[in-house]
Design a protein around this motif. Structure first.
Motif, PDB file in Angstrom:
ATOM      1  N   LYS A  60      -7.231   7.559   1.645  1.00 49.63           N
ATOM      2  CA  LYS A  60      -7.230   6.067   1.174  1.00 49.63           C
ATOM      3  C   LYS A  60      -5.744   5.756   1.077  1.00 49.63           C
ATOM      4  N   THR A  61      -5.391   4.364   1.529  1.00 50.30           N
ATOM      5  CA  THR A  61      -4.279   3.981   1.142  1.00 50.30           C
ATOM      6  C   THR A  61      -4.435   2.777   0.128  1.00 50.30           C
ATOM      7  N   PHE A  62      -3.656   2.959  -1.002  1.00 54.29           N
ATOM      8  CA  PHE A  62      -3.731   1.796  -1.821  1.00 54.29           C
ATOM      9  C   PHE A  62      -2.206   0.979  -1.839  1.00 54.29           C
ATOM     10  N   LYS A  63      -2.397  -0.315  -1.471  1.00 53.50           N
ATOM     11  CA  LYS A  63      -1.284  -1.081  -1.217  1.00 53.50           C
ATOM     12  C   LYS A  63      -1.064  -1.947  -2.773  1.00 53.50           C
ATOM     13  N   ASP A  64      -0.041  -2.492  -2.807  1.00 56.70           N
ATOM     14  CA  ASP A  64       0.308  -3.559  -3.893  1.00 56.70           C
ATOM     15  C   ASP A  64       0.097  -2.775  -5.170  1.00 56.70           C
ATOM     16  N   VAL A  65       0.491  -1.438  -5.465  1.00 59.01           N
ATOM     17  CA  VAL A  65       0.499  -0.816  -6.630  1.00 59.01           C
ATOM     18  C   VAL A  65       1.566  -1.303  -7.371  1.00 59.01           C
ATOM     19  N   PRO A  66       1.497  -1.434  -8.624  1.00 60.68           N
ATOM     20  CA  PRO A  66       2.511  -1.642  -9.404  1.00 60.68           C
ATOM     21  C   PRO A  66       3.385  -0.584  -9.759  1.00 60.68           C
ATOM     22  N   ALA A  67       4.720  -0.609  -9.524  1.00 65.30           N
ATOM     23  CA  ALA A  67       5.710   0.548  -9.760  1.00 65.30           C
ATOM     24  C   ALA A  67       5.557   1.169 -11.311  1.00 65.30           C
TER      25      ALA A  67
END
Length: 131
Positions: A60-67
């Protein structure tokens, strides 16, 4: 704060989970962005996800993850009931794992031992082997 400032503080998590003993069921995982509730509290998890298994692997790829720092706990939910099966003394009967694949000699690893930093604009790979 404008949109470009928000987007510049986002990274991506690329997750690979391997060593499942079958493609039956799903992989259940919790992603934590804090130590509070680690490793089982649904209320304190940043994200809860169910993933299909194909040829012994779940991805799974999780995009837009807060740093920030993240730790992941997973288990192979054979019967898809959402709960990890445990024996009489509380040891998991389903395969399970933690990000960074820490030693389990001294019990459940801490959030700190299991966490990785997600940096803005970067892809952070989490590879987890089930045990």
């Amino acid at each position: 704060m404008n949109i470009s400032q928000v987007q510049s503080n986002l990274g991506t998590i690329e997750l690979h989970i391997s060593e499942t003993n079958s493609d039956n069921g799903v992989i259940q995982l919790l992603i934590f962005d804090q130590s509070k509730g680690w490793p089982e509290s649904l209320d304190h998890a940043w994200e809860m996800v169910r993933l299909p298994i194909e040829k012994g692997i779940a991805r799974k790829t999780f995009k837009d993850v807060p740093a920030g720092n993240y730790a992941i706990t997973v288990f192979h939910d054979h019967d898809e009931d959402g709960a990890i099966r445990k024996n009489k003394v509380g040891y998991p009967l389903d395969e399970f794992g933690f990000s960074n694949n820490p030693s389990l000699v001294f019990g459940i690893p801490s959030y700190e031992k299991s966490s990785k930093k997600v940096n803005p604009g970067k892809v952070t790979l989490f590879e987890i082997e089930l045990r």
